[in-house]
Enzyme design. Structure first.
Site, PDB file in Angstrom:
ATOM      1  N   SER A   1      -9.870  -9.321   3.036  1.00  0.00           N
ATOM      2  CA  SER A   1      -9.191  -8.329   2.209  1.00  0.00           C
ATOM      3  C   SER A   1      -9.640  -8.410   0.758  1.00  0.00           C
ATOM      4  O   SER A   1      -9.909  -9.499   0.245  1.00  0.00           O
ATOM      5  CB  SER A   1      -7.679  -8.567   2.262  1.00  0.00           C
ATOM      6  OG  SER A   1      -7.030  -7.822   1.247  1.00  0.00           O
TER       7      SER A   1
ATOM      8  N   TYR B   1      -0.274 -14.465   0.638  1.00  0.00           N
ATOM      9  CA  TYR B   1      -1.037 -13.694   1.633  1.00  0.00           C
ATOM     10  C   TYR B   1      -2.525 -13.706   1.272  1.00  0.00           C
ATOM     11  O   TYR B   1      -3.383 -14.057   2.087  1.00  0.00           O
ATOM     12  CB  TYR B   1      -0.526 -12.248   1.708  1.00  0.00           C
ATOM     13  CG  TYR B   1      -1.566 -11.296   2.228  1.00  0.00           C
ATOM     14  CD1 TYR B   1      -2.225 -10.418   1.366  1.00  0.00           C
ATOM     15  CD2 TYR B   1      -1.923 -11.300   3.571  1.00  0.00           C
ATOM     16  CE1 TYR B   1      -3.220  -9.578   1.843  1.00  0.00           C
ATOM     17  CE2 TYR B   1      -2.907 -10.469   4.049  1.00  0.00           C
ATOM     18  CZ  TYR B   1      -3.562  -9.613   3.177  1.00  0.00           C
ATOM     19  OH  TYR B   1      -4.546  -8.785   3.649  1.00  0.00           O
TER      20      TYR B   1
ATOM     21  N   LYS C   1      -6.000 -15.411   3.069  1.00  0.00           N
ATOM     22  CA  LYS C   1      -7.241 -14.706   3.420  1.00  0.00           C
ATOM     23  C   LYS C   1      -8.442 -15.426   2.818  1.00  0.00           C
ATOM     24  O   LYS C   1      -9.470 -15.625   3.476  1.00  0.00           O
ATOM     25  CB  LYS C   1      -7.195 -13.246   2.937  1.00  0.00           C
ATOM     26  CG  LYS C   1      -6.328 -12.347   3.779  1.00  0.00           C
ATOM     27  CD  LYS C   1      -6.925 -12.105   5.166  1.00  0.00           C
ATOM     28  CE  LYS C   1      -6.116 -11.110   5.967  1.00  0.00           C
ATOM     29  NZ  LYS C   1      -6.695 -10.832   7.298  1.00  0.00           N
TER      30      LYS C   1
ATOM     31  N   GLY D   1       2.708  -7.895 -10.908  1.00  0.00           N
ATOM     32  CA  GLY D   1       1.480  -8.386 -10.260  1.00  0.00           C
ATOM     33  C   GLY D   1       0.502  -7.290  -9.902  1.00  0.00           C
ATOM     34  O   GLY D   1      -0.632  -7.581  -9.507  1.00  0.00           O
TER      35      GLY D   1
HETATM   36  C1  WQD Z   1      -1.194   1.018  -3.937  1.00  0.00           C
HETATM   37  C2  WQD Z   1      -0.865   1.670  -5.273  1.00  0.00           C
HETATM   38  C3  WQD Z   1       0.983   0.648  -6.410  1.00  0.00           C
HETATM   39  C4  WQD Z   1       4.028   1.750  -3.487  1.00  0.00           C
HETATM   40  C5  WQD Z   1      -2.624  -3.691  -0.869  1.00  0.00           C
HETATM   41  C6  WQD Z   1      -1.889  -4.546   0.125  1.00  0.00           C
HETATM   42  C7  WQD Z   1      -2.641  -4.662   1.364  1.00  0.00           C
HETATM   43  C8  WQD Z   1      -4.087  -4.984   1.117  1.00  0.00           C
HETATM   44  C9  WQD Z   1      -4.693  -4.077   0.070  1.00  0.00           C
HETATM   45  C10 WQD Z   1      -4.895  -5.720   3.205  1.00  0.00           C
HETATM   46  C11 WQD Z   1      -0.531   0.657  -6.369  1.00  0.00           C
HETATM   47  C12 WQD Z   1       1.317   2.091  -6.026  1.00  0.00           C
HETATM   48  C13 WQD Z   1       2.822   1.588  -4.143  1.00  0.00           C
HETATM   49  C14 WQD Z   1       5.023   2.589  -4.045  1.00  0.00           C
HETATM   50  C15 WQD Z   1       3.560   3.087  -5.878  1.00  0.00           C
HETATM   51  N1  WQD Z   1      -4.790  -4.773   2.290  1.00  0.00           N
HETATM   52  N2  WQD Z   1       2.610   2.237  -5.332  1.00  0.00           N
HETATM   53  N3  WQD Z   1       4.744   3.231  -5.228  1.00  0.00           N
HETATM   54  O1  WQD Z   1      -0.871  -2.910  -4.064  1.00  0.00           O
HETATM   55  O2  WQD Z   1      -3.239  -2.193  -3.571  1.00  0.00           O
HETATM   56  O3  WQD Z   1      -2.008  -3.835  -2.105  1.00  0.00           O
HETATM   57  O4  WQD Z   1      -3.934  -4.169  -1.053  1.00  0.00           O
HETATM   58  O5  WQD Z   1      -5.049  -6.850   2.936  1.00  0.00           O
HETATM   59  O6  WQD Z   1      -2.578  -3.414   2.084  1.00  0.00           O
HETATM   60  O7  WQD Z   1      -1.732  -5.817  -0.454  1.00  0.00           O
HETATM   61  O8  WQD Z   1      -1.439  -1.429  -2.086  1.00  0.00           O
HETATM   62  O9  WQD Z   1      -0.261   0.488  -1.129  1.00  0.00           O
HETATM   63  O10 WQD Z   1       1.103  -1.432  -2.095  1.00  0.00           O
HETATM   64  O11 WQD Z   1      -0.143   0.104  -3.629  1.00  0.00           O
HETATM   65  O12 WQD Z   1       3.344   3.667  -6.949  1.00  0.00           O
HETATM   66  O13 WQD Z   1       6.146   2.790  -3.503  1.00  0.00           O
HETATM   67  O14 WQD Z   1       0.307   2.458  -5.115  1.00  0.00           O
HETATM   68  O15 WQD Z   1       1.475   0.353  -7.716  1.00  0.00           O
HETATM   69  O16 WQD Z   1      -1.055   1.159  -7.594  1.00  0.00           O
HETATM   70  P1  WQD Z   1      -1.910  -2.583  -3.071  1.00  0.00           P
HETATM   71  P2  WQD Z   1      -0.098  -0.570  -2.159  1.00  0.00           P
END
Ligand code: WQD
Length: 323
Positions: free
Chosen positions: A116, A140, A144, A283
């Site tokens: 990831s 997590y 990885k 974060g």
């Molecule tokens: C994406 C963007 C949030 C929710 C993921 C996961 C995991 C990993 C890839 C596998 C960010 C914004 C989110 C919400 C929002 N893959 N957001 N409102 O944070 O990149 O993390 O990375 O390992 O899938 O860890 O993904 O989908 O949580 O957020 O505004 O209700 O959407 O701030 O900018 P993220 P995400």
């Protein structure tokens, strides 16, 4: 020439399993069904069991004459990993050690690992190349990164041949609407956008609109799950043809903001997606997107599906789940 697919009843594992069988490849799926869905496994044997059971892994490899493993099975929620870290160390890391011990006991030494982009943590800048600093920001992501190192060291000590595939933000559903993400067990943006769009939840909470980005909202690299599946097939063939051990990013190389996701969804919906602006999530980095040139050069892979195809497929998948 059978491929053992761990976690093959999960979101990306099931898409990859289905692609492999459609290409005429023999597979066997090992999944605990703790978070997977048995109905997402088509045309292949599904063995319900734990990757930590090395003896079971060895038996399966011998019984099905396995030659390669694609390893998807892992917990993947950043938030859960900080409240229940022991689950993640045990299932993700110890499970991987036991899986490798089990496959090596059956002389299976090719593995394609589902890693990831989370291993990069909060990068200083994007695009991110494979040479960027590894700096996990949660348990997590640390598991990885640790799984990558375990696999690399089994390469040094036991001749294990491997590719580690660092996914950016996996998204979308199968083009035919048969497979998709379970929005009940994910906190990822696009399923949550669809919940708000379909009035299954309240307004989407846009987590921060004061980032130093084009429109103030978070930027990520959304890659279609069918493109990810294609990358795994290419990685298997790469190992089979003698390619050296390899770690590659899987992303589109394009950063997309939360507001852009909302406007792409509104194109399908025909009206605005209910949303509110909320404080940043602790974060969260401002912008994370891939330098995907190495995957193109080594695997001959690049993302083919557009953002609109991601959104269209996700929307119709989640809409169909309601009927
Ligand atoms: C994406 C963007 C949030 C929710 C993921 C996961 C995991 C990993 C890839 C596998 C960010 C914004 C989110 C919400 C929002 N893959 N957001 N409102 O944070 O990149 O993390 O990375 O390992 O899938 O860890 O993904 O989908 O949580 O957020 O505004 O209700 O959407 O701030 O900018 P993220 P995400």
């Amino acid at each position: 020439m059978t491929i053992l697919v761990t976690g093959g009843a999960g979101y990306i594992g099931s898409q990859t399993s289905r692609l492999l069988t459609s290409l005429g490849r023999e597979i066997v799926v090992l999944d605990s069904l703790e978070r997977g869905n048995a109905n997402s496994v088509f045309g292949a044997p599904l063995v319900i069991g734990d990757i930590a059971d090395s003896a079971l892994v060895t038996d399966l490899c011998l019984k099905y004459q396995v030659t390669s493993v694609i390893h998807f099975a892992a917990y993947k929620s950043a938030g859960e990993s900080m409240s229940q870290p022991e689950m993640y160390w045990r299932n993700n890391v110890q499970g991987t050690v036991n899986l490798i011990e089990g496959m090596l006991a059956a002389n299976v030494n090719h593995i394609v690992f589902s890693s990831s982009a989370a291993v990069y943590g909060n990068p200083q800048s994007s695009p991110i190349s494979e040479a960027s600093a590894i700096s996990p920001a949660n348990v997590y992501a640390e598991t990885k990164a640790t799984m990558e190192r375990v696999i690399r060291w089994y390469g040094e000590t036991h001749g294990l041949r491997w590719t580690s595939l660092r996914y950016f933000n996996a998204a979308g559903a199968s083009s035919d609407g048969v497979l998709g993400e379970n929005w009940d067990i994910t906190t990822n943006l696009i399923p949550l956008v669809m919940k708000a769009a379909l009035n299954v939840s309240g307004p989407l909470q846009v987590l921060g609109n004061d980032y130093a980005t084009k429109d103030g909202t978070g930027i990520r690299d959304y890659v279609h799950v069918e493109d990810l599946a294609d990358a795994h097939v290419k990685a298997l063939d790469y190992l089979q043809s003698g390619g050296p051990n390899l770690t590659v990013n899987l992303g589109t190389g394009v950063g997309t903001s939360v507001l852009e996701i909302l406007s792409a969804t509104e194109k399908v919906l025909g009206h605005a997606v209910p949303h509110e602006f909320a404080p940043r999530r602790l974060g969260d980095p401002a912008a994370v997107y891939a330098d995907a040139t190495l995957a193109k050069r080594t695997l001959g892979w690049s993302a083919q599906k557009s953002l609109q195809q991601i959104i269209d497929s996700a929307f119709h998948w989640h809409l169909n789940q309601l009927s």
